[in-house]
Design a protein around this motif. Structure first.
Motif, PDB file in Angstrom:
ATOM      1  N   THR A  74       0.818  -1.212   0.000  1.00  0.00           N
ATOM      2  CA  THR A  74       0.000   0.000   0.000  1.00  0.00           C
ATOM      3  C   THR A  74       0.851   1.262   0.000  1.00  0.00           C
ATOM      4  N   TYR A  75       1.900   1.265   0.802  1.00  0.00           N
ATOM      5  CA  TYR A  75       2.708   2.477   0.968  1.00  0.00           C
ATOM      6  C   TYR A  75       4.008   2.448   0.175  1.00  0.00           C
ATOM      7  N   GLY A  76       4.275   1.309  -0.464  1.00  0.00           N
ATOM      8  CA  GLY A  76       5.466   1.221  -1.305  1.00  0.00           C
ATOM      9  C   GLY A  76       6.753   0.994  -0.546  1.00  0.00           C
ATOM     10  N   ARG A  77       6.650   0.787   0.782  1.00  0.00           N
ATOM     11  CA  ARG A  77       7.852   0.589   1.564  1.00  0.00           C
ATOM     12  C   ARG A  77       7.481   0.173   2.990  1.00  0.00           C
ATOM     13  N   LEU A  78       8.440  -0.357   3.693  1.00  0.00           N
ATOM     14  CA  LEU A  78       8.323  -0.599   5.125  1.00  0.00           C
ATOM     15  C   LEU A  78       9.692  -0.334   5.722  1.00  0.00           C
ATOM     16  N   SER A 110       8.532 -10.766  11.478  1.00  0.00           N
ATOM     17  CA  SER A 110       9.892 -10.447  11.029  1.00  0.00           C
ATOM     18  C   SER A 110      10.217 -11.144   9.719  1.00  0.00           C
ATOM     19  N   ARG A 111       9.840 -12.404   9.606  1.00  0.00           N
ATOM     20  CA  ARG A 111      10.120 -13.151   8.370  1.00  0.00           C
ATOM     21  C   ARG A 111       9.477 -12.477   7.164  1.00  0.00           C
ATOM     22  N   THR A 112       8.258 -11.988   7.341  1.00  0.00           N
ATOM     23  CA  THR A 112       7.563 -11.330   6.233  1.00  0.00           C
ATOM     24  C   THR A 112       8.129  -9.947   5.955  1.00  0.00           C
ATOM     25  N   ALA A 113       8.563  -9.257   7.015  1.00  0.00           N
ATOM     26  CA  ALA A 113       9.032  -7.876   6.871  1.00  0.00           C
ATOM     27  C   ALA A 113      10.431  -7.780   6.271  1.00  0.00           C
ATOM     28  N   LEU A 114      11.261  -8.780   6.495  1.00  0.00           N
ATOM     29  CA  LEU A 114      12.680  -8.654   6.140  1.00  0.00           C
ATOM     30  C   LEU A 114      12.946  -8.271   4.684  1.00  0.00           C
ATOM     31  N   PRO A 115      12.294  -8.871   3.704  1.00  0.00           N
ATOM     32  CA  PRO A 115      12.582  -8.441   2.325  1.00  0.00           C
ATOM     33  C   PRO A 115      12.270  -6.966   2.084  1.00  0.00           C
ATOM     34  N   HIS A 116      11.228  -6.470   2.717  1.00  0.00           N
ATOM     35  CA  HIS A 116      10.856  -5.066   2.542  1.00  0.00           C
ATOM     36  C   HIS A 116      11.824  -4.143   3.292  1.00  0.00           C
ATOM     37  N   LEU A 117      12.232  -4.547   4.477  1.00  0.00           N
ATOM     38  CA  LEU A 117      13.196  -3.753   5.246  1.00  0.00           C
ATOM     39  C   LEU A 117      14.551  -3.714   4.547  1.00  0.00           C
ATOM     40  N   ARG A 118      14.910  -4.810   3.915  1.00  0.00           N
ATOM     41  CA  ARG A 118      16.200  -4.897   3.221  1.00  0.00           C
ATOM     42  C   ARG A 118      16.287  -3.851   2.108  1.00  0.00           C
ATOM     43  N   ARG A 119      15.172  -3.593   1.450  1.00  0.00           N
ATOM     44  CA  ARG A 119      15.178  -2.660   0.317  1.00  0.00           C
ATOM     45  C   ARG A 119      15.466  -1.228   0.746  1.00  0.00           C
ATOM     46  N   HIS A 167      24.476  -7.504   7.745  1.00  0.00           N
ATOM     47  CA  HIS A 167      25.237  -7.225   6.521  1.00  0.00           C
ATOM     48  C   HIS A 167      24.331  -6.862   5.354  1.00  0.00           C
ATOM     49  N   GLU A 168      23.037  -7.123   5.523  1.00  0.00           N
ATOM     50  CA  GLU A 168      22.072  -6.762   4.492  1.00  0.00           C
ATOM     51  C   GLU A 168      21.507  -5.355   4.709  1.00  0.00           C
ATOM     52  N   GLY A 169      21.984  -4.701   5.751  1.00  0.00           N
ATOM     53  CA  GLY A 169      21.517  -3.342   6.045  1.00  0.00           C
ATOM     54  C   GLY A 169      20.316  -3.283   6.947  1.00  0.00           C
ATOM     55  N   VAL A 170      19.908  -4.426   7.517  1.00  0.00           N
ATOM     56  CA  VAL A 170      18.764  -4.454   8.433  1.00  0.00           C
ATOM     57  C   VAL A 170      19.290  -4.638   9.858  1.00  0.00           C
TER      58      VAL A 170
END
Length: 257
Positions: A81-85, A123-132, A175-178
């Motif tokens: 919805t917001y394009g980011r997390l 957390s598992r669901t959020a990680l790909p979005h947080l990584r971006r 190391h992924e920036g999260v």
């Protein structure tokens, strides 16, 4: 005047209907974030949104973090919805007293489901979005995860597990920036703690043990949560901050002098 450190950023706070969660929602909102306040009780979430600082953007969502499909859908929907997390605050929690012998299987499962499974699912669901976006996770643990209590076996197990889950995620995803960190409140004036904070004998006992001689206010814990999520803590990863007025500074012995 406070800086708008979260202007243009999107934050999810679970357990956002009262106590520390509501205080965190308000603090993030005051600093410019779009905040998704998630919780099980719509009426409480409505109050959180109504009490938010003027100009805040607070969106309420009814969800049970122990329901894998529901919390997964919430995180995914928010990012789409917001394009980011940018930030996930795993704050939802519950507690029931009892030793191992006194704790039924259903109570054991329920406490671990909310306090630990929910953190894993979100957390598992959020990680790909947080990584971006180079985002972060802040887990709300407890000093009950840093040491044991009498008669809180299931809660101690769940919060102790959260400590090492925080460590593992900090190692795996730093190391992924999260960044992944945790705050560990002591006695705090929240609805869940009312049986403690309104018991004069217990409060007197706590005052003897807490160097600052009082419980925390929810906003005092929220301030640390928001710090850890902010760019001010950009090289802070895998830390555990007790917010307990100095309680855990003690080695456990009674006052000698």
């Amino acid at each position: 005047m406070e800086a708008n450190r979260f202007e243009g950023k999107v934050v999810i706070v679970t357990g956002g209907g009262s106590g520390i969660g509501a205080a965190a929602v308000h603090r993030f909102g005051r600093e410019g974030a779009t905040v998704i306040a998630a919780g099980r009780t719509e009426a409480k979430l409505t109050v959180t949104a109504a009490d938010a600082p003027a100009g805040s953007t607070v969106v309420t969502r009814v969800v049970d973090v122990a329901d894998e499909s529901a919390i997964t859908a919430l995180v995914t929907e928010t990012a789409e919805t917001y394009g980011r997390l940018d930030v996930l605050v795993n704050n939802a929690g519950t507690a029931t007293s009892g030793t191992v012998e006194e704790t039924g299987t259903a109570a054991w499962r329920s406490i671990l489901a909310v306090n630990l499974d929910g953190v894993f699912f979100a957390s598992r669901t959020a990680l790909p979005h947080l990584r971006r976006v180079g985002g972060s996770i802040v887990n709300v643990g407890s000093i009950s995860g840093l040491g044991g209590d009498w008669g809180l076996a299931a809660y101690n197990a769940a919060k102790g597990g959260l400590v090492n889950l925080t460590n593992a995620m900090a190692l795996d995803h730093g190391h992924e920036g999260v960044r992944v960190n945790a705050v560990h409140p002591g006695l705090t004036r929240t609805p869940m703690a009312v049986p403690l904070t309104e018991n004069e004998d217990l409060i007197a006992a706590y005052r003897k043990r807490i160097p600052m001689r009082r419980p925390a206010e929810p906003a005092e814990v929220a301030d640390v949560i928001v710090f850890l999520a902010s760019s001010d803590a950009r090289f802070v990863n895998g830390v555990h901050i007790p917010v307990d007025g100095g309680l855990t500074a003690s080695n456990g012995q009674p006052r000698l002098f």
